[in-house]
Design a protein around this motif. Structure first.
Motif, PDB file in Angstrom:
ATOM      1  N   PRO A 172      55.274 -16.569 -58.800  1.00  0.00           N
ATOM      2  CA  PRO A 172      53.952 -15.947 -58.728  1.00  0.00           C
ATOM      3  C   PRO A 172      52.920 -16.699 -59.545  1.00  0.00           C
ATOM      4  N   THR A 173      51.649 -16.518 -59.183  1.00  0.00           N
ATOM      5  CA  THR A 173      50.559 -16.980 -60.029  1.00  0.00           C
ATOM      6  C   THR A 173      50.300 -15.929 -61.104  1.00  0.00           C
ATOM      7  N   GLN A 174      49.566 -16.313 -62.125  1.00  0.00           N
ATOM      8  CA  GLN A 174      49.275 -15.402 -63.232  1.00  0.00           C
ATOM      9  C   GLN A 174      47.852 -14.852 -63.107  1.00  0.00           C
ATOM     10  N   PRO A 175      47.608 -13.645 -63.654  1.00  0.00           N
ATOM     11  CA  PRO A 175      48.580 -12.769 -64.300  1.00  0.00           C
ATOM     12  C   PRO A 175      49.323 -11.918 -63.269  1.00  0.00           C
ATOM     13  N   VAL A 176      50.561 -11.525 -63.590  1.00  0.00           N
ATOM     14  CA  VAL A 176      51.311 -10.614 -62.735  1.00  0.00           C
ATOM     15  C   VAL A 176      51.007  -9.176 -63.127  1.00  0.00           C
TER      16      VAL A 176
END
Length: 283
Positions: free
Chosen positions: A163-167
């Motif tokens: 995933p990209t941040q933020p989660v």
């Protein structure tokens, strides 16, 4: 393994919001060796698996504290379907085995000899979802901290999908539906500008149109829901993977866009602009 903090009776309930976005995602409900499919939105097994990985749970560990959590998914950007072409072969140049086994339990070689096998995997590319997980405040607070500093790498359905941040977007003291309704649209600024430009063209304007709110589809876990999904995990043990069903309902939510200077609308929600019944089909 993380020990979950026991909640006290005064803790009450809360909602943990997770932004599920990345180059590719894959949320499969069924798979075969040569075909790995993906659903149109995250599954409960995938989200619970992400939380379990963050908390440091091994695959064989019980999921007793995570199973009662309720899930809601909002589709902020449906993405598009990607078909990935794979070939499989033995690096030693040996024939690939077949599904059948001998009396000793050893896989038989393919006949006629087959040195390469074709597999197909499907992904969602450039999709963005907002997941809302409802449950006891103490438990969700622990999971929130775990997602921010995960024990194991997080993945969007498959390990090849980081995933990209933020989660984690933090905790909200609201109902599952209200938390999804009031959180801002999670698309990038570029995607938002493209949406506004297209909306202006659709309205035959000579400029982009920036609505204050738009409609987005959502799936909410609901014991009285009129649809059933078989994606609730019972065990992730590789030798005893088990799933069960849950009831859900599908709806549309009017959500804030957070454009800097939104255009005024008649009722505060640009329903005509935002409600696209064919959006999930990519039309």
């Amino acid at each position: 393994m993380t020990s979950f903090q026991p909640e006290s009776p005064s803790d009450g309930e809360a909602v943990l919001l997770l932004r599920l976005a990345g180059p590719v995602q894959a949320w499969g409900t069924r798979s075969a060796f040569n075909r790995r499919e993906t659903g149109a939105e995250p599954t409960k097994s995938g989200v619970i698996g992400l939380l379990a990985a963050a908390a440091g749970l091994a695959r064989e560990d019980p999921l007793d504290e995570l199973l009662p959590l309720r899930l809601g998914i909002r589709v902020d950007q449906p993405g598009t379907l990607l078909r990935d072409y794979h070939t499989v072969s033995d690096y030693r140049g040996r024939p690939l085995p077949q599904a059948g086994v001998t009396a000793k339990g050893i896989q038989k070689p393919t006949s006629p000899v087959k040195l390469t096998h074709i597999t197909t995997r499907y992904y969602l590319q450039d999709a963005i979802f907002l997941a809302a997980v409802a449950g006891p405040y103490g438990l969700l607070n622990t999971l929130d901290q775990a997602v921010r500093a995960p024990a194991f790498p997080l993945a969007l359905g498959r390990r090849s999908c980081p995933p990209t941040q933020p989660v984690s977007l933090g905790l909200r003291e609201a109902t599952l539906e209200d938390a999804l309704r009031e959180e801002r649209w999670q698309v990038s600024r570029q995607s938002g500008e493209q949406f506004a430009a297209q909306l202006g063209r659709d309205r035959q304007l000579d400029r982009p149109l920036y609505p204050a709110r738009i409609d987005r589809s959502a799936t909410l876990e609901d014991p009285d829901g009129d649809d059933v999904l078989h994606d609730a995990p019972v065990s992730f043990d590789p030798h005893l993977r088990t799933f069960t069903s849950r009831r859900v309902r599908h709806t549309w939510l009017s959500i804030p866009t957070s454009f800097p200077n939104p255009d005024d609308t008649t009722n505060g929600s640009d329903d005509e602009a935002g409600h696209d019944p064919f959006a999930l089909l990519g039309w």
